[in-house]
Design an enzyme around this catalytic site. Structure first.
Site, PDB file in Angstrom:
ATOM      1  N   HIS A 287       0.865  -1.406   0.278  1.00  0.00           N
ATOM      2  CA  HIS A 287       0.214  -0.344   0.035  1.00  0.00           C
ATOM      3  C   HIS A 287       0.594   1.039   0.102  1.00  0.00           C
ATOM      4  O   HIS A 287       1.888   1.164   0.060  1.00  0.00           O
ATOM      5  CB  HIS A 287      -1.031  -0.323   1.244  1.00  0.00           C
ATOM      6  CG  HIS A 287       0.226  -0.210   2.600  1.00  0.00           C
ATOM      7  ND1 HIS A 287       0.659   1.082   3.169  1.00  0.00           N
ATOM      8  CD2 HIS A 287       0.149  -0.852   3.091  1.00  0.00           C
ATOM      9  CE1 HIS A 287       0.842   0.824   4.273  1.00  0.00           C
ATOM     10  NE2 HIS A 287       0.673  -0.755   4.682  1.00  0.00           N
TER      11      HIS A 287
ATOM     12  N   CYS B 265       3.693  -4.889   6.165  1.00  0.00           N
ATOM     13  CA  CYS B 265       3.393  -4.793   5.224  1.00  0.00           C
ATOM     14  C   CYS B 265       4.038  -4.543   4.412  1.00  0.00           C
ATOM     15  O   CYS B 265       5.113  -3.818   4.737  1.00  0.00           O
ATOM     16  CB  CYS B 265       2.181  -3.760   4.896  1.00  0.00           C
ATOM     17  SG  CYS B 265       0.481  -4.087   5.423  1.00  0.00           S
TER      18      CYS B 265
END
Length: 421
Positions: free
Chosen positions: A318, A336
């Site tokens: 992201h 992440c």
């Protein structure tokens, strides 16, 4: 970061082998005397005449000696014909949807021999009442009219998981067709919570895949029944893959095997590392809220843009403008893959659900079932998870005997995965 909206993995209960319900009906032979001494084919069908409480997942079983099935017709007690198609091996005729409870059906099957003589058999049976046993919920992660990446596995999740004893019966009711043909097989996670279908190699771009999980009304063991009959047909799009190397802190974006861009990344810090392994993009969200309050190493809420899910546990790619100074240099996330806002926006226009994402060099390994992990094992390992015999053309080649001086080795057991941001 971990997105608080987790995938809900449901399960489907399923039942027995297609209609091995007993005897046959009286046969009617035609063409006698027209073809000399040639004998008509021998034909056996199931369910048996006047069979009661036939499962709603029933198939018309056919066994022929000296010929082939040339016609099948099934009608219900209102005279409506039941649609369906034969199994590839000709062992049964499969209705296109579950039969209705407490209804009477009549099946008429004709076999034709090489001489042209025919044998016709007819049977009438009655289905069971609406099942009262609890259903195993199944979720098919393959949606109709979509375009997927070349690593897209057909994924079924079950809640509760399917027992080892019932998996063969369930697997017999899972149908996949590809055009052009690219045969594969199903493979189960050890705990029975998921089953994946893939071929030995990635899907060819342009392939059409049609899936049916015909589990509605299927008895699974003594205590459960299948919940639904699900079907979907979609296509495979262009070939795109992502390769992320922790050593260089770089993502390589590949299209048709050629590098089209490198993107600096920041992965999970040592206390919350990103998993290494072969993942598949599962979801894409233009906007998402990661709420980790109550989670280990969590306690924060943050809004992100251009988020692409890779695991059930909460690993995403992201946009992370707050870590752009660290990207390409230092790992600072909670697991992440952080990229710049501009790179995340660009990636959203390049990737598809079903694209392969490979991570290497991090502190932990991807665990089976943490996402769609069908490609995180070799084909030799994958086929071992099938509950049914694998066709000869898909079986791994026999292993060569090791050289006398060879040293036995293997991969360590995967460590627990960690969620992050």
């Amino acid at each position: 970061m971990e997105l608080r909206q987790r995938l809900t993995l449901f399960a489907v209960t399923v039942a027995a082998t297609p209609l091995v319900l007993g005897g046959c009906t009286t046969e009617r032979k035609s063409g006698a005397g027209a073809q000399g001494r040639a004998a008509p084919p021998e034909l056996t069908i199931t369910p048996s005449e006047r069979a009661q409480d036939v499962p709603l997942s029933a198939e018309v079983g056919t066994a022929v000696k000296g010929g082939r099935i040339s016609a099948v017709r099934i009608i219900d007690d209102k005279g409506v014909q039941v649609a369906g198609e034969p199994r590839e091996d000709g062992s049964a005729w499969v209705p296109s949807r579950p039969l209705q409870p407490r209804r009477t059906y009549t099946a008429e099957v004709t076999a034709t021999g090489d001489s042209g003589k025919t044998t016709t058999r007819k049977t009438t049976f009655t289905t069971m009442p609406k099942p009262t046993k609890p259903a195993i919920t199944s979720t098919l992660y393959f949606t109709d009219n979509q375009t997927y990446g070349t690593a897209m596995p057909v994924t079924l999740a079950f809640d509760p998981p399917i027992s080892k004893e019932a998996r063969a019966d369930v697997q017999r009711r899972l149908f996949v067709k590809t055009n052009p043909p690219q045969p594969g097989t199903w493979s189960w996670l050890d705990d029975g919570s998921q089953a994946y279908y893939r071929a030995p190699d990635f899907w060819r771009p342009g392939t059409t895949i049609s899936v049916r999980a015909g589990l509605g009304g299927l008895p699974i063991g003594k205590d459960w029944v299948g919940d639904a009959d699900q079907s979907a047909t979609s296509k495979i799009g262009r070939q795109v893959s992502l390769e992320i190397d922790n050593a260089t802190k770089q993502m390589s974006v590949m299209r048709d095997g050629k590098l089209i861009r490198r993107i600096p990344v920041s992965l999970g810090k040592p206390s919350t590392p990103t998993s290494s392994g072969k993942m598949v993009i599962m979801e894409k969200h233009q906007y998402a809220t990661f709420d980790t309050r109550g989670e280990p190493n969590g306690g924060y809420v943050v809004d992100v843009e251009d988020a692409q899910r890779l695991t059930n546990g909460g690993e995403f790619i992201h946009g992370a403008p707050w870590s752009e100074g660290d990207q390409g240099k230092t790992n600072v996330s909670h697991g992440c893959t952080n990229v710049s806002a501009a790179a995340a926006d660009w990636l959203m226009n390049v990737t598809q659900v079903g694209d392969l994402v490979t991570f290497k060099g991090t502190e932990v390994q991807l665990q089976p079932g943490n996402g769609w992990t069908a490609w995180n094992v070799s084909w030799d390992e994958f086929v071992k998870g099938s509950a049914l015999p694998v066709p000869a053309g898909l079986r791994p080649a026999p292993a060569l005997a090791p050289h006398p001086g060879a040293v036995a080795g293997g991969s360590p057991a995967p460590a627990p995965s960690v969620t992050g941001d």
